[in-house]
Design an enzyme around this catalytic site. Structure first.
Site, PDB file in Angstrom:
ATOM      1  N   ASP A 135      16.822  -2.431 -55.788  1.00 55.87           N
ATOM      2  CA  ASP A 135      18.060  -3.177 -55.609  1.00 55.87           C
ATOM      3  C   ASP A 135      18.288  -3.358 -54.112  1.00 55.87           C
ATOM      4  O   ASP A 135      17.583  -2.778 -53.289  1.00 55.87           O
ATOM      5  CB  ASP A 135      19.229  -2.479 -56.300  1.00 55.87           C
ATOM      6  CG  ASP A 135      19.546  -1.113 -55.723  1.00 55.87           C
ATOM      7  OD1 ASP A 135      19.038  -0.798 -54.639  1.00 55.87           O
ATOM      8  OD2 ASP A 135      20.307  -0.370 -56.357  1.00 55.87           O
TER       9      ASP A 135
ATOM     10  N   ASP B 247      19.020  -1.342 -66.245  1.00 62.08           N
ATOM     11  CA  ASP B 247      18.822  -0.068 -65.549  1.00 62.08           C
ATOM     12  C   ASP B 247      20.144   0.682 -65.528  1.00 62.08           C
ATOM     13  O   ASP B 247      21.213   0.074 -65.576  1.00 62.08           O
ATOM     14  CB  ASP B 247      18.354  -0.289 -64.106  1.00 62.08           C
ATOM     15  CG  ASP B 247      19.526  -0.598 -63.186  1.00 62.08           C
ATOM     16  OD1 ASP B 247      20.018   0.328 -62.505  1.00 62.08           O
ATOM     17  OD2 ASP B 247      19.989  -1.760 -63.160  1.00 62.08           O
TER      18      ASP B 247
END
Length: 373
Positions: free
Chosen positions: A94, A268
């Site tokens: 990320d 996730d």
């Protein structure tokens, strides 16, 4: 050709859910998929070999945390995250945006980027779309995320609109700065809070930038489940059908199933590892708080329907004993089981899509787990 591509295999006739395959430089994985979170280049309590044993096909790591410790230069010198942590399967990083914006009083947002103070030592740092692309390039993940602003919930319309528009401008800068396109694919992140008009605008603007994949950010931030599902109902159909669709930060069993039904491919969440460390386990009959006294003489396995390493070898009573004593093995066993549970759940979801029975599977799962629709 993009480093990461999506192959649609089948659409569930009962729900419209997608069965697919994502191809990356480090191998392919089937979707819908749950990605274990390895914040600091490690999934807490699990070795890479153990992750393979539970059939984790892709893991996630965190740009903000790896930038602060050990530092992008060290990871780069080790051969990227793959070499550093000895993981030869796909990795997603990320952008660190969510972590930076979670710092609240420790950060300042401008058009250029975000100035923030480290949660570790208070040192001052600046993240811009360009610097984040540089960090993610050094970390070397297969899928990297654009630097975005994650608006809090609740938030006023005007604030969310400005935030979403800035995210779009930053996405454009990320794409211009990202040059390692043969080895990494950059995904754009749709924002807009809980406002339909803004979500639609964000999705349409990002589609014009033609990213190899798209994510929905800014959900599972405290809003009720029905609001999240509503946002997914009108946002997911706007995402390109020939590219991966990723719902960020979502990982409870019901969210995974409902997300898949709405056409999401990737998920996730830190949930399975975090609650595992706190002594809570996921089972086919719902959550079990294993530290409770009623399990002190319960010599059955965590989940009667589970065949993971933990359930094959250890009892509830033993695992409770380990957790109560603060033994590291207890945390490892609950983490192992929880990750296996969600990875196996997604296998069941994929099979249900193949059989055109995902809605039926959901109803049966909810009944047993204790959910109500």
């Amino acid at each position: 050709m993009a480093a990461v591509t999506y192959e649609l295999i089948k659409t569930c006739k009962q729900t419209g859910a997608r069965l697919g395959k994502v191809h990356t430089p480090h191998g392919s994985f089937d979707t819908p998929v749950f990605m274990p979170v390895g914040t600091l280049a490690t999934v807490k309590g699990m070795s890479p070999e153990e992750l393979k044993e539970i059939d984790a096909r892709i893991i996630l790591s965190n740009t903000y945390h790896c930038y602060l410790r050990p530092g992008q230069d060290i990871v780069k010198q080790a051969g990227g995250l793959h070499g550093f942590m000895n993981w030869d399967r796909p990795i997603l990083t990320d952008s660190g945006g969510f972590q930076v914006f979670s710092l609240s009083g420790l950060r300042k947002i401008t058009e250029e980027g975000v100035t923030f103070r480290s949660h570790l030592d208070g040192s001052k740092h600046v993240f811009t779309p360009e610097s984040v692309m540089d960090i993610e390039n050094d970390l070397g993940a297969d899928i990297i995320m654009a630097f975005d602003e994650c608006a809090p919930y609740p938030a006023e319309y005007d604030y969310v609109k400005k935030s979403m528009e800035r995210t779009t401008r930053w996405a454009k800068r990320c794409k211009e700065a990202h040059t390692n396109t043969e080895k990494q694919s950059l995904f754009g992140i749709i924002q807009g809070g809980m406002y339909k008009e803004l979500r639609i605008e964000s999705a349409n603007q990002l589609k014009e930038l033609d990213f190899p994949g798209y994510a929905i950010g800014g959900l599972s931030v405290g809003e009720p489940a029905e609001i999240m599902y509503e946002v997914l109902d009108y946002t997911a159909p706007l995402m390109p059908a020939d590219k991966p669709r990723y719902l960020m930060g979502v990982g409870t069993p019901d969210y995974l199933i409902e997300g898949a039904i709405r056409g999401i491919d990737m998920f996730d969440c830190v949930l399975p590892t975090r609650i595992g460390r706190n002594g809570t386990v996921l089972t086919s009959n719902g959550r079990v708080i294993i530290r409770d006294a009623k399990y002190s003489r319960d010599f059955s396995k965590l989940d009667p329907e589970c065949d993971c390493y933990v359930c094959r070898n250890y009892s509830r009573a033993y695992i409770r004993h380990l957790i109560k004593c603060g033994e590291l093995l207890g945390l490892r066993l609950t983490t192992w089981h929880n990750l296996y549970f969600l990875i196996n759940l997604m296998k069941q979801v994929r099979q249900a899509i193949m059989d055109d029975k995902l809605a039926s599977f959901r109803d049966e799962f909810y009944l047993k787990y204790g959910y109500t629709k």
